[in-house]
Design a protein around this motif. Structure first.
Motif, PDB file in Angstrom:
ATOM      1  N   PHE A   6      11.122 -46.488   2.380  1.00  0.00           N
ATOM      2  CA  PHE A   6      11.934 -47.258   1.450  1.00  0.00           C
ATOM      3  C   PHE A   6      12.414 -48.537   2.116  1.00  0.00           C
ATOM      4  CE2 PHE A   6      12.411 -44.389  -2.074  1.00  0.00           C
ATOM      5  CZ  PHE A   6      12.274 -43.121  -1.528  1.00  0.00           C
ATOM      6  N   PHE A  63      16.525 -53.348   5.539  1.00  0.00           N
ATOM      7  CA  PHE A  63      16.242 -52.117   6.264  1.00  0.00           C
ATOM      8  C   PHE A  63      14.929 -51.515   5.772  1.00  0.00           C
ATOM      9  CE2 PHE A  63      20.612 -51.464   7.856  1.00  0.00           C
ATOM     10  CZ  PHE A  63      21.344 -52.236   6.972  1.00  0.00           C
ATOM     11  N   LEU A 117      21.185 -37.168  -2.831  1.00  0.00           N
ATOM     12  CA  LEU A 117      21.342 -37.461  -1.405  1.00  0.00           C
ATOM     13  C   LEU A 117      22.728 -38.010  -1.126  1.00  0.00           C
ATOM     14  CD1 LEU A 117      17.951 -39.253  -0.620  1.00  0.00           C
ATOM     15  CD2 LEU A 117      18.557 -36.906  -0.130  1.00  0.00           C
ATOM     16  N   PHE A 177      17.863 -50.019  -3.013  1.00  0.00           N
ATOM     17  CA  PHE A 177      16.588 -49.515  -2.528  1.00  0.00           C
ATOM     18  C   PHE A 177      15.443 -49.951  -3.422  1.00  0.00           C
ATOM     19  CE2 PHE A 177      17.538 -46.545   0.884  1.00  0.00           C
ATOM     20  CZ  PHE A 177      18.904 -46.365   0.745  1.00  0.00           C
ATOM     21  N   GLY A 178      14.277 -50.095  -2.797  1.00  0.00           N
ATOM     22  CA  GLY A 178      13.052 -50.244  -3.555  1.00  0.00           C
ATOM     23  C   GLY A 178      12.577 -48.880  -4.052  1.00  0.00           C
ATOM     24  N   GLN A 179      11.431 -48.905  -4.731  1.00  0.00           N
ATOM     25  CA  GLN A 179      10.931 -47.692  -5.367  1.00  0.00           C
ATOM     26  C   GLN A 179      10.297 -46.723  -4.386  1.00  0.00           C
ATOM     27  OE1 GLN A 179      10.171 -50.845  -5.982  1.00  0.00           O
ATOM     28  NE2 GLN A 179      10.198 -51.301  -8.177  1.00  0.00           N
ATOM     29  N   GLU A 206      24.095 -48.837   9.777  1.00  0.00           N
ATOM     30  CA  GLU A 206      23.129 -47.862   9.281  1.00  0.00           C
ATOM     31  C   GLU A 206      23.817 -46.801   8.439  1.00  0.00           C
ATOM     32  OE1 GLU A 206      21.300 -45.918  12.553  1.00  0.00           O
ATOM     33  OE2 GLU A 206      20.268 -44.420  11.332  1.00  0.00           O
ATOM     34  N   GLN A 207      23.157 -46.375   7.385  1.00  0.00           N
ATOM     35  CA  GLN A 207      23.621 -45.219   6.631  1.00  0.00           C
ATOM     36  C   GLN A 207      22.875 -43.985   7.130  1.00  0.00           C
ATOM     37  OE1 GLN A 207      23.834 -45.526   2.354  1.00  0.00           O
ATOM     38  NE2 GLN A 207      24.915 -47.477   2.426  1.00  0.00           N
ATOM     39  N   TYR A 258      23.740 -40.680  -3.872  1.00  0.00           N
ATOM     40  CA  TYR A 258      22.588 -41.265  -4.542  1.00  0.00           C
ATOM     41  C   TYR A 258      21.834 -40.165  -5.285  1.00  0.00           C
ATOM     42  CZ  TYR A 258      22.987 -45.112  -1.095  1.00  0.00           C
ATOM     43  OH  TYR A 258      23.415 -46.163  -0.303  1.00  0.00           O
ATOM     44  N   PHE A 272      21.855 -40.090   6.359  1.00  0.00           N
ATOM     45  CA  PHE A 272      21.642 -39.293   5.157  1.00  0.00           C
ATOM     46  C   PHE A 272      21.667 -37.797   5.429  1.00  0.00           C
ATOM     47  CE2 PHE A 272      20.526 -42.269   1.788  1.00  0.00           C
ATOM     48  CZ  PHE A 272      20.355 -43.435   2.509  1.00  0.00           C
ATOM     49  N   GLY A 273      22.108 -37.057   4.420  1.00  0.00           N
ATOM     50  CA  GLY A 273      21.992 -35.617   4.439  1.00  0.00           C
ATOM     51  C   GLY A 273      20.597 -35.180   4.016  1.00  0.00           C
ATOM     52  N   PRO A 274      20.319 -33.877   4.047  1.00  0.00           N
ATOM     53  CA  PRO A 274      18.972 -33.370   3.724  1.00  0.00           C
ATOM     54  C   PRO A 274      18.651 -33.391   2.241  1.00  0.00           C
ATOM     55  CG  PRO A 274      20.449 -31.566   4.223  1.00  0.00           C
ATOM     56  CD  PRO A 274      21.216 -32.810   4.502  1.00  0.00           C
ATOM     57  N   VAL A 311      25.086 -35.200   8.835  1.00  0.00           N
ATOM     58  CA  VAL A 311      25.528 -35.171   7.448  1.00  0.00           C
ATOM     59  C   VAL A 311      24.919 -33.930   6.825  1.00  0.00           C
ATOM     60  CG1 VAL A 311      25.580 -36.365   5.234  1.00  0.00           C
ATOM     61  CG2 VAL A 311      25.619 -37.692   7.363  1.00  0.00           C
ATOM     62  N   PHE A 324      28.577 -41.994   0.428  1.00  0.00           N
ATOM     63  CA  PHE A 324      27.806 -42.394  -0.749  1.00  0.00           C
ATOM     64  C   PHE A 324      27.113 -41.183  -1.371  1.00  0.00           C
ATOM     65  CE2 PHE A 324      27.890 -46.874   0.567  1.00  0.00           C
ATOM     66  CZ  PHE A 324      28.078 -46.753   1.934  1.00  0.00           C
ATOM     67  N   ARG A 355      20.447 -26.780  -0.468  1.00  0.00           N
ATOM     68  CA  ARG A 355      19.171 -27.498  -0.519  1.00  0.00           C
ATOM     69  C   ARG A 355      18.575 -27.434  -1.912  1.00  0.00           C
ATOM     70  NH1 ARG A 355      16.359 -29.051   3.985  1.00  0.00           N
ATOM     71  NH2 ARG A 355      15.217 -30.224   2.413  1.00  0.00           N
ATOM     72  N   GLN A 367      17.736 -39.523  -6.333  1.00  0.00           N
ATOM     73  CA  GLN A 367      16.386 -40.004  -6.034  1.00  0.00           C
ATOM     74  C   GLN A 367      15.431 -39.446  -7.069  1.00  0.00           C
ATOM     75  OE1 GLN A 367      14.938 -38.916  -2.147  1.00  0.00           O
ATOM     76  NE2 GLN A 367      12.991 -39.960  -2.412  1.00  0.00           N
ATOM     77  N   GLN A 395      15.124 -35.234   6.412  1.00  0.00           N
ATOM     78  CA  GLN A 395      16.144 -36.226   6.096  1.00  0.00           C
ATOM     79  C   GLN A 395      15.640 -37.647   6.280  1.00  0.00           C
ATOM     80  OE1 GLN A 395      19.289 -33.283   8.006  1.00  0.00           O
ATOM     81  NE2 GLN A 395      20.269 -35.237   7.633  1.00  0.00           N
ATOM     82  N   MET A 396      16.200 -38.528   5.498  1.00  0.00           N
ATOM     83  CA  MET A 396      15.910 -39.950   5.571  1.00  0.00           C
ATOM     84  C   MET A 396      16.497 -40.501   6.858  1.00  0.00           C
ATOM     85  SD  MET A 396      15.239 -42.519   2.866  1.00  0.00           S
ATOM     86  CE  MET A 396      16.283 -41.937   1.569  1.00  0.00           C
ATOM     87  N   ARG A 404      15.929 -52.490  11.259  1.00  0.00           N
ATOM     88  CA  ARG A 404      16.918 -53.305  10.546  1.00  0.00           C
ATOM     89  C   ARG A 404      16.727 -54.775  10.917  1.00  0.00           C
ATOM     90  NH1 ARG A 404      22.926 -51.871  11.896  1.00  0.00           N
ATOM     91  NH2 ARG A 404      22.265 -52.606  13.921  1.00  0.00           N
ATOM     92  N   TYR A 446      13.711 -47.535   5.684  1.00  0.00           N
ATOM     93  CA  TYR A 446      14.047 -46.138   5.919  1.00  0.00           C
ATOM     94  C   TYR A 446      12.792 -45.300   5.717  1.00  0.00           C
ATOM     95  CZ  TYR A 446      19.141 -46.729   6.065  1.00  0.00           C
ATOM     96  OH  TYR A 446      20.427 -47.069   6.417  1.00  0.00           O
ATOM     97  N   GLY A 453      13.108 -44.879  -6.757  1.00  0.00           N
ATOM     98  CA  GLY A 453      13.792 -45.005  -5.480  1.00  0.00           C
ATOM     99  C   GLY A 453      15.118 -44.262  -5.495  1.00  0.00           C
ATOM    100  N   LEU A 454      16.069 -44.780  -4.734  1.00  0.00           N
ATOM    101  CA  LEU A 454      17.412 -44.197  -4.701  1.00  0.00           C
ATOM    102  C   LEU A 454      18.346 -45.084  -5.510  1.00  0.00           C
ATOM    103  CD1 LEU A 454      16.037 -43.020  -2.047  1.00  0.00           C
ATOM    104  CD2 LEU A 454      18.377 -42.824  -1.184  1.00  0.00           C
TER     105      LEU A 454
END
Lengths: 113, 116
Positions: free
Chosen positions: B91, B35, A90, B106-108, A101-102, A35, A104-106, A4, A33, A9, A37, B44-45, B50, B37, A42-43
């Motif tokens: 997270f 999950f 993100l 998500f949590g914080q 699973e999702q 998001y 994520f991009g950087p 992704v 998606f 950046r 942050q 990256q995350m 899971r 993360y 959080g997200l």
């Protein structure tokens, strides 16, 4: 490996500018998606898309719009950037429903001055 | 509404020791996924682990394991034999199975520092 990518950046824009953030995934995922942050929060989901040209609002859609013209590309648009939109953005994608699973991009760190 | 709470903003652990990160959630759903993360500094995350709510057995992935307490709505992450590369923000996230769109809540986040 799933990849992704996000167009930038780091990005610095002025208040009132129209801002485009682009996200591309290479695994033929249905869901994508956006998001934001923020520290201590959080997200938070802005928008998501479960198919081409389909979109749904997330938890904080105000001030944002999205576009998904092709399956692999999902764009986030800030119509008129404001300082409170300074954040890390993100993008993520996933295969579909059912607890997948999702990926994520950087991230893009956007600063609006 | 579904919520996820991580009550530890920051934690630290010595290399090779064990650390547990806490997460609680609130939901009226019976079918969902949880999950953890990991977001390393400037990287990256990625998914760590899971857990499917209908499975009683706690998930494990090498040095990472969870303690899933469904009745208590608790989902903690245990990292054994901590390594410097485990330094990251972690997270906890919740996805409810009745959704057709795979939205995560998500949590914080908890910032973990592994010290040499």
């Amino acid at each position: 490996d799933v990849k992704v990518t996000q167009s930038s950046r780091y990005l610095v824009k002025r208040t009132g500018e129209k801002v485009f953030l682009e996200c591309v995934q290479d695994m033929d995922h249905e869901n994508m998606f956006w998001y934001r942050q923020d520290p201590g929060l959080g997200l938070r989901l802005i928008y998501f898309s479960y198919d081409v040209k389909m979109k749904e609002k997330g938890d904080i859609p105000e001030g944002y719009s999205v576009s998904r013209e092709k399956k692999e590309r999902f764009s986030l648009i800030l119509e008129s950037a404001s300082t409170n939109q300074t954040s890390m953005y993100l993008c993520a994608s996933s295969f579909g429903t059912g607890g997948y699973e999702q990926y994520f991009g950087p991230g893009t760190r956007l600063t609006v001055t | 509404a579904q919520t996820v709470t991580q009550s530890q903003p920051e934690m630290s652990v010595q290399e090779a020791e064990t650390v547990t990160l806490s997460c609680t959630y609130d939901t009226s759903e019976s079918n969902y996924y949880l999950f953890w993360y990991k977001q390393p500094p400037s990287r990256q995350m990625i998914l760590v682990i899971r857990q499917e709510a209908y499975k009683q057995q706690n998930a494990t992935e090498n040095r990472f394991s969870v303690n899933f307490q469904k009745a208590a709505k608790s989902f903690s992450l245990k990292i054994s034999d901590s390594q410097l590369g485990d330094t990251a923000m972690y997270f906890c996230a919740f996805l409810y199975g009745s959704s057709n769109t795979g939205k995560l809540i998500f949590g914080q986040g908890t910032t973990l520092q592994v010290k040499p």
